[in-house]
Motif scaffolding. Structure first.
Motif, short mmCIF file in Angstrom:
data_model
loop_
_atom_site.label_atom_id
_atom_site.label_comp_id
_atom_site.label_asym_id
_atom_site.label_seq_id
_atom_site.Cartn_x
_atom_site.Cartn_y
_atom_site.Cartn_z
N PHE A 1 0.75 -1.21 0.08
CA PHE A 1 -0.08 -0.10 -0.03
C PHE A 1 0.81 1.20 -0.07
O PHE A 1 0.76 2.36 0.79
CB PHE A 1 -1.09 -0.02 1.28
CG PHE A 1 -1.63 -1.18 1.22
CD1 PHE A 1 -2.74 -1.38 0.21
CD2 PHE A 1 -1.77 -2.08 2.22
CE1 PHE A 1 -3.72 -2.79 0.39
CE2 PHE A 1 -2.37 -3.36 2.08
CZ PHE A 1 -3.64 -3.65 1.18
N LYS A 2 1.80 1.24 -0.94
CA LYS A 2 2.58 2.37 -1.00
C LYS A 2 2.20 3.04 -2.41
O LYS A 2 1.60 2.83 -3.37
CB LYS A 2 4.02 1.91 -1.07
CG LYS A 2 4.81 1.19 -0.03
CD LYS A 2 4.99 2.00 1.40
CE LYS A 2 5.41 1.35 2.49
NZ LYS A 2 5.68 2.14 3.46
N GLY A 3 2.79 4.42 -2.44
CA GLY A 3 2.70 5.35 -3.62
C GLY A 3 1.23 5.45 -3.84
O GLY A 3 0.39 5.97 -2.93
N GLN A 4 0.70 5.06 -5.07
CA GLN A 4 -0.61 5.55 -5.50
C GLN A 4 -1.76 4.88 -4.43
O GLN A 4 -2.80 5.31 -4.58
CB GLN A 4 -1.13 5.38 -6.77
CG GLN A 4 -0.58 3.86 -7.28
CD GLN A 4 -1.10 3.85 -8.81
OE1 GLN A 4 -1.90 4.37 -9.44
NE2 GLN A 4 -0.10 3.21 -9.45
N TYR A 5 -1.29 3.78 -4.00
CA TYR A 5 -2.15 2.89 -3.28
C TYR A 5 -2.36 3.18 -1.72
O TYR A 5 -3.28 2.71 -0.91
CB TYR A 5 -1.81 1.51 -3.43
CG TYR A 5 -1.63 0.98 -4.85
CD1 TYR A 5 -2.74 0.40 -5.58
CD2 TYR A 5 -0.27 0.98 -5.53
CE1 TYR A 5 -2.57 0.26 -7.14
CE2 TYR A 5 0.11 0.39 -6.69
CZ TYR A 5 -1.21 0.12 -7.50
OH TYR A 5 -1.09 -0.16 -9.00
N GLN A 6 -1.39 4.14 -1.31
CA GLN A 6 -1.50 4.50 0.12
C GLN A 6 -2.89 5.19 0.56
O GLN A 6 -3.56 4.91 1.55
CB GLN A 6 -0.28 5.38 0.46
CG GLN A 6 -0.45 5.50 1.94
CD GLN A 6 1.06 6.30 2.22
OE1 GLN A 6 1.78 6.45 1.57
NE2 GLN A 6 1.08 6.94 3.64
N GLN A 7 -3.27 6.19 -0.05
CA GLN A 7 -4.29 6.87 -0.01
C GLN A 7 -5.79 6.14 0.20
O GLN A 7 -6.50 6.35 0.90
CB GLN A 7 -4.76 8.16 -0.81
CG GLN A 7 -5.73 9.23 -0.44
CD GLN A 7 -5.88 10.46 -1.18
OE1 GLN A 7 -4.92 10.54 -2.07
NE2 GLN A 7 -6.56 11.24 -0.64
N PRO A 8 -6.06 5.26 -0.86
CA PRO A 8 -7.33 4.77 -1.06
C PRO A 8 -7.07 3.40 0.30
O PRO A 8 -8.17 3.12 0.88
CB PRO A 8 -7.38 3.69 -2.12
CG PRO A 8 -6.51 4.71 -3.11
CD PRO A 8 -5.43 5.43 -2.11
N TYR A 9 -5.95 2.94 0.55
CA TYR A 9 -5.85 2.21 1.79
C TYR A 9 -6.06 2.89 3.00
O TYR A 9 -6.79 2.24 3.75
CB TYR A 9 -4.44 1.49 1.61
CG TYR A 9 -4.12 1.02 2.92
CD1 TYR A 9 -4.56 -0.33 3.32
CD2 TYR A 9 -3.12 1.40 3.98
CE1 TYR A 9 -4.21 -0.93 4.70
CE2 TYR A 9 -2.77 0.72 5.03
CZ TYR A 9 -3.17 -0.25 5.50
OH TYR A 9 -3.10 -0.93 6.58
N GLU A 10 -5.58 4.01 3.31
CA GLU A 10 -6.03 4.74 4.47
C GLU A 10 -7.27 4.74 5.01
O GLU A 10 -7.54 4.69 6.21
CB GLU A 10 -5.32 6.04 4.43
CG GLU A 10 -3.55 5.72 4.60
CD GLU A 10 -2.85 7.06 4.74
OE1 GLU A 10 -3.48 8.08 4.50
OE2 GLU A 10 -1.66 7.08 4.81
N ARG A 11 -7.98 4.86 3.98
CA ARG A 11 -9.65 5.11 4.27
C ARG A 11 -10.14 3.96 4.86
O ARG A 11 -11.34 4.00 5.51
CB ARG A 11 -10.41 5.48 2.88
CG ARG A 11 -10.14 6.54 2.27
CD ARG A 11 -10.97 7.19 1.04
NE ARG A 11 -11.11 6.06 0.18
CZ ARG A 11 -10.59 6.03 -1.34
NH1 ARG A 11 -9.81 7.13 -1.35
NH2 ARG A 11 -11.01 5.05 -2.00
N VAL A 12 -9.54 2.66 4.50
CA VAL A 12 -10.29 1.43 5.15
C VAL A 12 -9.24 0.84 5.89
O VAL A 12 -9.27 -0.51 6.17
CB VAL A 12 -10.82 0.48 3.86
CG1 VAL A 12 -11.90 1.42 3.15
CG2 VAL A 12 -10.06 0.24 2.88
N ALA A 13 -8.01 1.38 6.29
CA ALA A 13 -6.96 0.65 7.06
C ALA A 13 -7.76 -0.25 8.13
O ALA A 13 -7.03 -1.32 8.40
CB ALA A 13 -5.90 1.72 7.29
N PHE A 14 -8.28 0.43 8.78
CA PHE A 14 -8.70 -0.35 10.16
C PHE A 14 -9.56 -1.48 10.08
O PHE A 14 -9.24 -2.57 10.52
CB PHE A 14 -9.60 0.91 11.17
CG PHE A 14 -10.19 0.09 12.29
CD1 PHE A 14 -9.18 -0.22 13.27
CD2 PHE A 14 -11.34 -0.38 12.52
CE1 PHE A 14 -9.46 -0.77 14.62
CE2 PHE A 14 -11.78 -0.88 13.63
CZ PHE A 14 -11.04 -1.19 14.69
#
Length: 434
Positions: free
Chosen positions: A149-162
């Protein structure tokens, strides 16, 4: 040669040192790590010439940190094993409650039903997370970056990280029980649930939890068997799995010499291939070298609690190791989950030489005490359904709740789901006991 031996033996003791106080086939907490220690510590220690990569003074420092830390760890472990009572630890880990479960079939059935429900919730949670993120790592345009979940994938991941982290943990934590249930009673429901969990984890490009979950389930099954033959077959499988996994590209190169993997086969042997597949020692020395080069600024324990704060908090142990190793404050593009460091190195970077003694000592002390309590309960289990499920419950407690004490030097927010599950078990099962 002595240096190589000391590196290999000290790191191995940190991983499977409890064999000194519990050398038995029921000590599954160590069995799984045998293969790892062999490919990550023993073979690399003797095969790789670290003087070609690092300065002699750095290697010498690394060896002395390992020796002193290991000695204090062993002293602490033996002392903890002899210690009579630690009220706080006993209360958190619920040892008294665990002792009451061994002869209560109703409570054991409750654990099984509750586990299935939690497991299904986890699988659904992973699926929903991928839908909300809008991508699946396996099918992403850059799977390697998507996996972490690095680069362009980090922001979408952070929305549902928990949701994603919690759900995936539920699946990974309970998969060993699903595998174990197949041995207890073969049924298609268990097969379906296991396959669902495997797919949910596999598409995230994390194959380790799948193999580990399977091996844990099998290890519990063979540990309670009266015959020793299944156990030794299992140990052979453990060694084979890690050796093949670490030398996979080399083996493919031998089988298909005309492929891209066959190009480097003639340049190194099988042992060098295994060593390159598990670079833990090289990573640790590299980190220590980078720490010294950066000015040896001690963390003063901030990395002990840093893992309790989510995302890229500077003192999160994974973030901290990557920051030091790469000499940067921005790790968003670094494709890694952090380094595996032994407690001795964490002690050194935290408090210097006093940390090399204190952190391993208390880690060993708490490990020795918890092993003593778990050993007593497990040695009383029988080869039946109750015994198998209670064994898993003890494994769950040891590796998730007990690990918070034994590995107190790198606390993690990702331990919270396991705590929630454990105390949900305790609450629901206590109602069944009344």
């Amino acid at each position: 040669m002595l240096t190589k031996f000391l590196i290999g033996i000290t790191l191995t003791i940190f991983s499977i040192g409890t064999y000194f106080i519990w050398f038995d086939k029921r000590n599954i907490f160590n069995h799984i790590s045998i293969g790892f220690c062999f490919v990550a510590y023993v073979i690399p220690a003797f095969v790789i010439n670290y003087t070609e990569y690092f300065k002699p003074d750095v290697i010498s420092l690394y060896v002395w940190i390992s020796i002193i830390g290991c000695l204090f760890y062993m002293v602490g472990m033996f002392l903890g094993y002899k210690w009579k009572a630690l009220i706080f630890v006993d209360t958190i880990l619920q040892f008294r409650f665990l002792n009451l479960l061994s002869n209560n079939s109703k409570a054991i059935e409750k654990i099984g039903r509750l586990s299935s429900l939690i497991y299904i919730v986890g699988v659904v949670g992973v699926i929903v997370s991928f839908m909300l993120m809008g991508f699946v790592p396996l099918f992403a345009s850059d799977p390697y970056m998507a996996r972490f979940f690095k680069g362009q994938y980090q922001q979408p991941y952070e929305r549902v990280a928990f949701l994603y982290r919690t759900s995936r943990q539920l699946v990974e934590l309970l998969m060993p029980l699903k595998v174990l249930e197949l041995f207890i009673k073969f049924n298609f429901k268990s097969i379906f649930l296991i396959l669902m969990g495997i797919v949910a984890i596999a598409v995230s490009l994390n194959r380790g939890p799948i193999l580990y979950g399977t091996l844990i389930g099998v290890s519990i099954f063979v540990a309670l068997k009266k015959r020793n033959a299944p156990f030794w077959i299992f140990i052979l499988v453990i060694f084979s799995s890690y050796i093949i996994g670490s030398s996979m590209f080399y083996i493919i190169g031998l089988l298909f010499p005309d492929s891209i993997f066959g190009l480097g086969v003639g340049q190194y042997n099988i042992f060098e291939a295994i060593a390159s597949g598990a670079p833990d020692i090289k990573d640790q020395i590299n980190f220590l070298s980078a720490f010294l080069y950066s000015g040896s600024h001690y963390t003063y324990g901030l990395t002990i609690f840093g893992g309790l704060i989510p995302f890229n908090f500077p003192w999160n142990p994974a973030v901290y190791t990557l920051t030091i190793l790469n000499d940067t404050n921005d790790i968003s593009e670094i494709v890694s989950g952090g380094l595996r460091l032994p407690v001795s190195i964490w002690g050194y970077v935290s408090f210097g030489w006093i940390g090399v003694a204190i952190l391993p000592f208390f880690s060993g002390f708490l490990t020795g005490y918890i092993v003593k309590k778990v050993k007593k309960i497990i040695n009383g289990l029988s080869e039946n359904t109750n015994g198998y499920i209670l064994f898993f419950f003890l494994y769950f407690m040891y590796t998730n709740i007990g690990a918070v004490f034994m590995s107190f030097f790198t606390l993690s927010i990702y331990s919270l789901p396991a705590f929630a599950i454990y105390y949900l078990y305790v609450k629901k099962v206590k109602l069944a006991l009344n």
